[in-house]
Design an enzyme around this catalytic site. Structure first.
Site, mmCIF file in Angstrom:
data_model
loop_
_atom_site.group_PDB
_atom_site.id
_atom_site.type_symbol
_atom_site.label_atom_id
_atom_site.label_comp_id
_atom_site.label_asym_id
_atom_site.label_seq_id
_atom_site.Cartn_x
_atom_site.Cartn_y
_atom_site.Cartn_z
ATOM 1 N N ASP A 67 25.367 -16.108 20.123
ATOM 2 C CA ASP A 67 26.217 -15.707 19.002
ATOM 3 C C ASP A 67 25.635 -16.205 17.673
ATOM 4 O OD1 ASP A 67 26.753 -18.383 19.519
ATOM 5 O OD2 ASP A 67 28.835 -18.081 20.080
ATOM 6 N N ASN A 136 40.148 -23.287 23.312
ATOM 7 C CA ASN A 136 41.075 -22.192 23.595
ATOM 8 C C ASN A 136 40.544 -21.266 24.689
ATOM 9 O OD1 ASN A 136 39.022 -20.804 22.359
ATOM 10 N ND2 ASN A 136 40.183 -20.156 20.568
ATOM 11 N N HIS A 138 37.510 -19.894 24.828
ATOM 12 C CA HIS A 138 36.538 -18.856 24.436
ATOM 13 C C HIS A 138 35.149 -19.136 25.019
ATOM 14 C CE1 HIS A 138 35.365 -20.988 20.381
ATOM 15 N NE2 HIS A 138 34.429 -21.231 21.268
ATOM 16 N N GLU A 143 36.918 -14.764 21.403
ATOM 17 C CA GLU A 143 38.170 -15.502 21.276
ATOM 18 C C GLU A 143 39.236 -14.925 22.217
ATOM 19 O OE1 GLU A 143 38.082 -18.163 19.803
ATOM 20 O OE2 GLU A 143 37.298 -18.123 17.769
HETATM 21 C C1 GLP Z 1 31.347 -22.585 19.466
HETATM 22 C C2 GLP Z 1 30.314 -21.691 20.155
HETATM 23 C C3 GLP Z 1 30.512 -21.667 21.653
HETATM 24 C C4 GLP Z 1 30.674 -23.068 22.169
HETATM 25 C C5 GLP Z 1 31.897 -23.701 21.581
HETATM 26 C C6 GLP Z 1 32.181 -25.096 22.088
HETATM 27 O O1 GLP Z 1 32.506 -21.917 19.144
HETATM 28 N N1 GLP Z 1 30.340 -20.348 19.659
HETATM 29 O O2 GLP Z 1 29.406 -21.018 22.248
HETATM 30 O O3 GLP Z 1 30.780 -23.047 23.577
HETATM 31 O O4 GLP Z 1 31.694 -23.756 20.175
HETATM 32 O O5 GLP Z 1 31.331 -26.001 21.466
HETATM 33 P P1 GLP Z 1 31.173 -27.517 21.848
HETATM 34 O O6 GLP Z 1 30.213 -27.564 22.969
HETATM 35 O O7 GLP Z 1 30.640 -28.157 20.603
HETATM 36 O O8 GLP Z 1 32.526 -28.026 22.215
#
Ligand code: GLP
Length: 262
Positions: A67, A136, A138, A143
């Site tokens: 992304d 949440n 995702h 989302e």
């Molecule tokens: C972002 C990314 C996701 C990731 C999420 C959780 O929103 N787009 O790909 O999994 O954060 O991140 P973290 O590993 O920092 O909790």
């Protein structure tokens, strides 16, 4: 779904890197789907170490970013392009032409998203997709409420995602509200998916992903339909899973399956 319990974050990363190494040994031109966020950082560190020890070679590997924030230049310190370069890609011998990512400043969003889908297909699909999980539920930036068969497209960040990611920016207002993400349908076409979750703030999302109903309200729950999804958690992230004993037994004894054929 295979749930792998580990004692701490370092072990999550070692296990994920071990699986990737094993898959690379089977296919040297592995197509690797890369996630951002804090969680996969240790996996990239492990892979860099394996590369330095000459146990893995990335010269044939292709990578696909999961992304990107919409509106950020490639070299913006918070762009996912920058994150991937700094935390992983510049440390390994991957060929520049084998690095694929979503452009945060596309000339035409729909065309770029379609071209990205086409690129993934033309490379034979993603072999191993690394994923984190949002609080949440995702995956990528899909989302809650995202279609479970969605493709690469523009998405609007949820309020809690903006808040969670604000720590990486000067303040919450700086966080882009829009992003590009490969779709849930796209993720589901990866041959193997490794989802990593660490820490107590992910325990509810992990419970819903693994043991809740499959619903677009928890995008990660769709992984229950994937034939090769590995969910690697530490004690805190897996704290609400009701079948912990079973998952641990399965993992520790999976090699014994072969003994039953002797
Ligand atoms: C972002 C990314 C996701 C990731 C999420 C959780 O929103 N787009 O790909 O999994 O954060 O991140 P973290 O590993 O920092 O909790």
């Amino acid at each position: 779904m295979e749930v792998i319990f580990t004692s701490n974050y370092e072990k999550i990363c070692e296990e994920a890197a071990r699986i990737i190494l094993r898959e690379w040994k089977k296919k040297k031109n592995l197509a690797l789907g890369l996630a951002t966020g804090a969680t996969p950082l240790g996996v990239y560190k492990e892979l860099i170490e394996l590369y330095q020890k000459k146990e893995i070679d990335f010269s044939g590997v292709q990578t696909f970013g999961l992304d990107e924030y919409l509106g950020l230049e490639e070299d913006h310190p918070q762009s996912f392009a920058h994150y991937m370069k700094e935390n992983f890609l510049k440390h390994i011998n991957i060929k520049k032409e084998n690095i694929f990512r979503l452009d945060g400043k596309p000339s035409d969003i729909d065309t770029n998203c379609q071209e990205y889908e086409d690129k993934i297909k033309s490379c034979g699909g993603i072999d191993v997709q690394i994923l984190g999980i949002g609080r949440n539920g995702h995956i990528g930036f899909n989302e809650p409420g995202s279609s479970l068969s969605s493709r690469t497209r523009v998405k609007t960040l949820a309020e809690e995602t903006v808040k969670d990611n604000a720590c990486f920016f000067e303040n919450e207002r700086e966080v882009p509200r829009f992003c590009l993400t490969i779709g849930i349908g796209t993720v589901m076409e990866a041959k193997m998916i490794i989802l990593l979750a660490s820490g107590g703030n992910k325990k509810d999302a992990v419970r819903q992903c693994v043991e809740g109903p499959v619903t677009a309200s928890v995008p990660a729950s769709v992984l229950q339909f994937h034939p090769q999804a590995k969910i690697i958690v530490d004690e805190d992230a897996g704290a609400l899973l009701s079948r912990k004993g079973y998952y641990e037994w399965v993992f520790q004894n999976k090699e014994r399956v072969k003994d039953y054929l002797k």
